[in-house]
Design a protein around this motif. Structure first.
Motif, short mmCIF file in Angstrom:
data_model
loop_
_atom_site.label_atom_id
_atom_site.label_comp_id
_atom_site.label_asym_id
_atom_site.label_seq_id
_atom_site.Cartn_x
_atom_site.Cartn_y
_atom_site.Cartn_z
N ASP A 283 1.16 -1.06 -0.03
CA ASP A 283 0.08 -0.26 -0.30
C ASP A 283 0.52 1.30 0.09
O ASP A 283 1.39 1.83 0.87
N SER B 265 0.06 4.17 0.11
CA SER B 265 0.01 5.36 0.94
C SER B 265 0.33 5.16 2.95
O SER B 265 0.96 6.42 3.55
N LEU B 266 1.50 3.93 2.89
CA LEU B 266 1.99 3.80 3.50
C LEU B 266 3.30 3.73 3.74
O LEU B 266 4.35 4.01 5.18
N LYS C 297 1.29 -0.51 11.74
CA LYS C 297 0.74 -0.32 10.33
C LYS C 297 -0.45 -1.24 9.66
O LYS C 297 -1.07 -0.82 8.53
N PRO D 181 -3.71 -1.89 10.89
CA PRO D 181 -4.84 -1.35 10.66
C PRO D 181 -4.77 -0.09 9.66
O PRO D 181 -5.98 -0.63 8.83
N PRO D 182 -4.39 0.67 9.03
CA PRO D 182 -4.92 1.20 7.83
C PRO D 182 -4.56 0.47 6.71
O PRO D 182 -5.89 0.39 5.94
N GLN E 81 -7.63 -1.89 6.34
CA GLN E 81 -8.49 -0.63 6.52
C GLN E 81 -8.80 -0.56 4.96
O GLN E 81 -9.93 -0.38 3.78
N HIS E 82 -7.82 -0.40 3.53
CA HIS E 82 -7.85 0.38 2.67
C HIS E 82 -7.68 -0.99 1.44
O HIS E 82 -8.12 -1.58 0.95
N ALA F 17 -8.36 -2.96 13.60
CA ALA F 17 -8.99 -2.69 11.80
C ALA F 17 -10.59 -3.32 12.03
O ALA F 17 -11.78 -2.86 12.00
#
Length: 391
Positions: free
Chosen positions: A172, A174-175, A248, A250-251, A254-255, A311
């Protein structure tokens, strides 16, 4: 839907109709058929109906030729019951289990100090036909996912984008807060990020992964513990790494859920590496280092469970499962061992492996990863996790 093509860069993009899906193939090949997945070509969708092929690659230089030979379609009687995607790091890709997919073990050899190879087509994702997702049987079936996928079973669509060396930001983007990832780097190589591969969508029913080991500096920790002159890092340092890595998760979950809103997610953990009760263990690790690494594996398990719980509280349908009990009797020092000890690099079956010219000991990428026995233990854990998730 499959396509056959001749040599070129490692990234290919195919856009298929129905939902305007975008899928990236990541295999180099002289000519082989590669499944691009199952897509809805329903005329009532109102979307583009067709397939377009492009030689675009995020890290491409446009200095190589690509020739697309053909695209083939296989009409299906209905949407497959199981649409499964395997993601994650080396423990998911099958590193250590051999039989690596063509194009995912491409050299020349890499340097350990630089974590890079001089070859522009370097790919060490090491996706194995023996990965645990392929070894597992889905509920209601008695044939493995891999066998069904290879036979083009019409009730299954399976894809693995797991990659050895992958950090959370290789799954991901975004991380990636420090600009460490991207095409060409360790853990992503010439491929796009795993969430951008195109296989996660509204139709996905199950996503399975392992993640966090690289973010927690697993390789550096194990390497230090195996160095008698250096010794294991301090507990405070490792705990800080574990907290960072699992933060890192949980997000990321979610993604994944946002991309595949109807899929259940199975997050598998990492087992303790050593049978510390073995009286005949021959390892480069001292008994103290073995015990300490097992303690940290337990700490990682607990933090991953907490991350998954976080999450889940936010609405993500995730189930965390530790494979520790399934590896009981199959750890390093057991017989048969499900975990490799130090494996000297470069390995004969991995031209993308690490090389250490002039050094008497060179830890290859398969070190401290599941042996060919290990994926079967993980597959059992995966099956137990699916039962716990009511999949």
């Amino acid at each position: 839907m499959t396509t056959c093509r001749t040599p070129g860069p490692t990234d290919r993009r195919a856009e298929a109709g129905g939902r305007g899906s975008s899928v990236t193939s990541s295999q180099n090949s002289n000519c082989s058929w590669v499944s691009l997945g199952v897509f809805d070509f329903s005329p009532s969708s109102g979307a583009y109906q067709g397939v377009s092929l492009s030689n675009f690659a995020p890290d491409g230089t446009a200095d190589e030729d690509i020739a697309w030979d053909s695209v083939a379609f296989q009409p299906l009687p209905s949407k497959p019951k199981d649409i499964v995607v395997q993601m994650g790091d080396s423990y998911s890709s099958g590193t250590g289990a051999g039989s690596y997919d063509y194009g995912t073990a491409t050299g020349p050899y890499a340097s350990i100090p630089t974590q890079s190879s001089p070859g522009h087509n370097w790919n060490a994702c090491l996706r194995s036909s023996n990965s645990w997702a392929r070894k597992a049987d889905l509920p209601g079936t008695s044939t493995s996912v891999g066998s069904r996928a290879d036979a083009l079973d019409k009730t299954l669509d399976f894809h693995s984008v797991a990659c050895s060396g992958a950090f959370s930001y290789d799954l991901d983007t975004s991380l990636d807060t420090n600009g460490n990832g991207g095409p060409g780097t360790l853990g992503q190589y010439g491929e796009v990020s795993q969430l951008d591969s195109g296989f996660l969508n509204d139709d996905t029913t199950l996503v399975a992964l392992t993640v966090g080991g690289n973010d927690a500096n697993f390789g550096g920790t194990v390497g230090a513990c195996g160095n008698l002159a250096q010794g294991c890092p301090s507990d405070s340092t490792v705990q800080q790494n574990l907290t960072y890595a699992t933060g890192k998760i949980p997000p990321l979950l979610q993604h994944i859920h946002a991309k595949a809103p109807h899929a259940k997610i199975i997050l598998l953990g990492y087992p303790e590496l050593f049978d510390t009760d073995s009286l005949t263990c021959a390892s480069v690790m001292t008994a103290g280092a073995q015990a300490q690494l097992n303690v940290w594996a337990d700490d990682m398990r607990d933090k991953e469970q907490a991350a998954a719980d976080q999450a889940k509280a936010a609405g993500v349908p995730v189930t965390f499962y530790s494979p520790d009990s399934e590896f009981s009797g199959y750890r390093m020092c057991d017989s048969p061992s499900g975990i490799n000890d130090l494996v000297a690099g470069p390995a004969a079956d991995n031209p993308a492996d690490f090389s250490c010219p002039g050094n008497p000991i060179c830890p290859g990428m398969e070190s401290y990863h599941p042996t060919p026995t290990g994926p079967s233990r993980y597959a059992l854990a995966f099956q137990n996790a699916m039962a716990a998730a009511n999949y």
